[in-house]
Design an enzyme around this catalytic site. Structure first.
Site, PDB file in Angstrom:
ATOM      1  N   GLU A  56      -5.916   2.447  -0.717  1.00 42.01           N
ATOM      2  CA  GLU A  56      -4.582   2.617  -1.299  1.00 42.01           C
ATOM      3  C   GLU A  56      -3.790   1.309  -1.269  1.00 42.01           C
ATOM      4  O   GLU A  56      -2.586   1.303  -1.515  1.00 42.01           O
ATOM      5  CB  GLU A  56      -3.824   3.714  -0.526  1.00 42.01           C
ATOM      6  CG  GLU A  56      -3.401   3.327   0.886  1.00 42.01           C
ATOM      7  CD  GLU A  56      -4.487   3.562   1.913  1.00 42.01           C
ATOM      8  OE1 GLU A  56      -4.171   3.565   3.095  1.00 42.01           O
ATOM      9  OE2 GLU A  56      -5.678   3.746   1.519  1.00 42.01           O
ATOM     10  N   ASP A  63       0.850  -1.201   0.000  1.00 42.96           N
ATOM     11  CA  ASP A  63       0.000   0.000   0.000  1.00 42.96           C
ATOM     12  C   ASP A  63       0.890   1.258   0.000  1.00 42.96           C
ATOM     13  O   ASP A  63       2.097   1.188   0.255  1.00 42.96           O
ATOM     14  CB  ASP A  63      -0.969  -0.007   1.173  1.00 42.96           C
ATOM     15  CG  ASP A  63      -0.264   0.026   2.518  1.00 42.96           C
ATOM     16  OD1 ASP A  63       0.984   0.113   2.543  1.00 42.96           O
ATOM     17  OD2 ASP A  63      -0.970  -0.049   3.538  1.00 42.96           O
TER      18      ASP A  63
END
Length: 595
Positions: free
Chosen positions: A512, A468
């Site tokens: 994300e 991420d």
């Protein structure tokens, strides 16, 4: 099609002709066969019965002749005078010389078969014998000594094996010796070679026809003679009671073999012999290889013995086999003629039908312009006319239908293209992330399950990279969500370019967070992919002023790899990668860790 139709008609004609022509002949042949078999069997039974009766008459004549002879010989005066003397008076007496000369003369009447003449006193002691080793022998237990004393008549014994000479079988004739007053003084005993009786049986071999032979059985169904299997002598056709076996062995009537080897197991023959009224039998015998035989039975008058004449049933019915061969040849000849006739008639009757069939076949193959040219006024002509009318109507209908089909086909093609386009768009909506245009979580779950099962079967590795964006919330706070979405799009496309194998899958895992599924890739290969991803994102040089890691956008990566098995759930792979990602963040971010 022509051959099929013609073949069917020919077959029906041939079968019909064969049934009409051959069934009556078959019935006549069957009846004739049954009648012939019955006649041949009856003739064979009569021949066997005649041979058996002739043999019994010969044996009865031999026994009766010797019984009469020994009865007459027992009244010779020299024998009675010798036995009337005391044992001390007999030695070297004129009576002894006369009795000895008398016995010697009697034994010379058949020097081949007579083994000895002997005088037995009232105690059964052999007092005088042409075979001198037997003198003084005690023969009181023998039936040929006991029976004449009990009945006062001459007697013939059963056949006995010699305990001294191998393969010698003896038969004893005896008669009481009387003085002038009629008092019994002793017994005259004649020892005969029983081969003479066995020869009366064996010389009748094939007397009743080809491969016929004779058997002589005594009252206990023990073989006394056999024309073709002498090894069965003194064996029984069935198991004897134990007491009879002991008695017969003591009398030298059985071979000194184990009890199982003394039995020939002919139970059906034994049942027939027990039924005194039954004179014929059809049964298998072990000495003929268990083939079926005709058996005729005749019984002696002088002894409780039976003479069997045997002939294989196949030999007796040999003419029937020739008759069957002739009938089969006739069947084949008639079948051939009938087939030729049926074939010719089939050709003549089916040519117009075959022509019309050919027209129909060509029409069904697509030749719609074809028409039949038969102009006769019979049923075939009417059928041809009906076909031509039908063909014209169908041709018109097909042309109209073809135009309609083309129009409908065009409409279906357009509809199909629309459906395929809609399905493609739907597939994209279902499996692609709407923002980044890489695979979504749903696609990831399905793909993980499929690859897990496949690689478990193949025992190949499966790797997963979970990563991420570092400090992405601060990025959103500083630049706004629109720029944040743009940043995620750039990262997804960059990672997509780093994945080189067709089976690899880049997924927006959520927010994300991204993942890369790497089938058939070991841990070393997965690390190389992670390194390329990390470097490619650095190379993008996306500014991130609020990050305390670097002043550009970075990612933290967790890497794991294993070989799937049925015992491990796919979720284990995700948990392992998540732990590795957690370690990478814990160690300062902008790095990768493995687990």
């Amino acid at each position: 099609m022509q051959h099929s139709l013609l073949g069917g008609i020919r077959t029906k004609l041939i079968v019909s002709f064969l049934i009409v022509a051959l069934v009556p002949l078959l019935l006549l042949t069957f009846i004739n066969k049954q009648t012939t078999e019955k006649v041949l069997t009856g003739n064979a039974q009569q021949a066997l019965s005649a041979a058996a009766n002739e043999t019994t008459n010969r044996i009865d004549a031999f026994i009766d002749g010797n019984l009469n002879a020994v009865r007459v010989e027992a009244i010779l005066p020299g024998l009675a005078r010798y036995l009337s003397l005391t044992p001390k008076q007999r030695d070297d007496s004129p009576e002894m010389q006369l009795a000895t000369e008398t016995l010697i003369r009697l034994s010379r009447k058949d020097m081949v078969n007579i083994l000895s003449y002997a005088l037995l006193d009232l105690n059964g002691k052999n007092v005088l014998d042409t075979y001198t080793p037997n003198i003084s022998k005690d023969e009181s237990i023998q039936d040929y000594f006991k029976k004449p004393l009990q009945t006062g008549l001459s007697f013939v014994s059963s056949m006995k094996r010699s305990p001294i000479i191998p393969d010698l079988v003896t038969l004893f004739f005896s008669s009481p010796v009387r003085n002038a007053k009629g008092d019994i003084l002793g017994v005259l005993r004649v020892s005969y070679n029983a081969t003479v009786v066995q020869q009366l049986v064996t010389r009748q071999n094939e007397r009743a026809g080809a491969k016929s032979f004779a058997i002589l059985l005594d009252e206990n169904n023990i073989y006394l003679a056999h024309s073709t299997a002498p090894e069965l002598l003194f064996k029984s056709i069935i198991s004897l009671p134990f007491d009879i076996i002991i008695k017969r062995e003591s009398e030298e009537h059985l071979l000194n073999y184990p009890i199982k080897e003394l039995v020939n197991n002919e139970s059906k023959l034994k049942q027939t012999l027990d039924n005194k009224k039954q004179l014929y039998l059809i049964a298998s015998l072990s000495e003929t290889g268990n083939q079926v035989n005709l058996i005729a039975i005749a019984r002696l008058k002088s002894k409780p013995w039976s003479v069997l004449f045997v002939q294989p049933l196949a030999v007796a019915l040999a003419p029937v086999e020739k008759q069957i061969r002739d009938a089969m040849f006739l069947f084949a000849l008639i079948a051939g003629v009938v087939t030729i006739i049926a074939f010719s008639i089939g050709q003549l009757l089916t040519m117009p039908i075959i022509y019309l069939t050919n027209m129909v076949f060509q029409f069904t193959e697509g030749n719609l312009d074809i028409r039949a040219k038969i102009s006769s006024k019979d049923k075939i002509g009417q059928l041809a006319k009906s076909f031509n009318n039908m063909a014209l109507q169908l041709q018109t209908s097909f042309e109209t239908l073809e135009q309609r089909v083309q129009e409908r086909t065009a409409e279906l093609v357009i509809a199909k293209e629309k459906v395929e386009d809609a399905n493609q768009k739907l597939e994209q909506l279902v499996n692609l992330d709407g923002l980044t245009q890489v695979a979504n979580r749903r696609c990831f779950d399905e793909r993980l399950q499929a690859e897990w099962k496949r690689l478990a079967r193949e025992q190949q590795p499966l790797s997963l990279i979970l990563f991420d964006v570092d400090k992405f919330k601060l990025y959103n706070d500083y630049y706004g969500h629109l720029e944040g979405d743009h940043c995620l799009i750039r990262i997804a496309q960059t990672v997509q370019q780093m994945v080189r194998h067709p089976g690899d899958l880049v997924v927006r895992y959520g927010g994300e967070e991204f993942s890369v599924l790497l089938p058939n890739t070991e841990l070393v290969g997965a690390i190389k992919v992670a390194q390329r991803i990390q470097q490619a994102i650095h190379d993008q040089d996306i500014p991130h002023p609020l990050s305390d890691v670097k002043d550009i956008v970075t990612v933290s990566l967790g890497i794991t790899s294993l070989i799937p098995t049925s015992d491990i759930k796919p979720h284990t792979l995700i948990l392992s990668a998540d732990k590795a990602l957690y370690n990478a963040k814990k160690k300062g971010r902008d790095r990768y860790c493995t687990h």
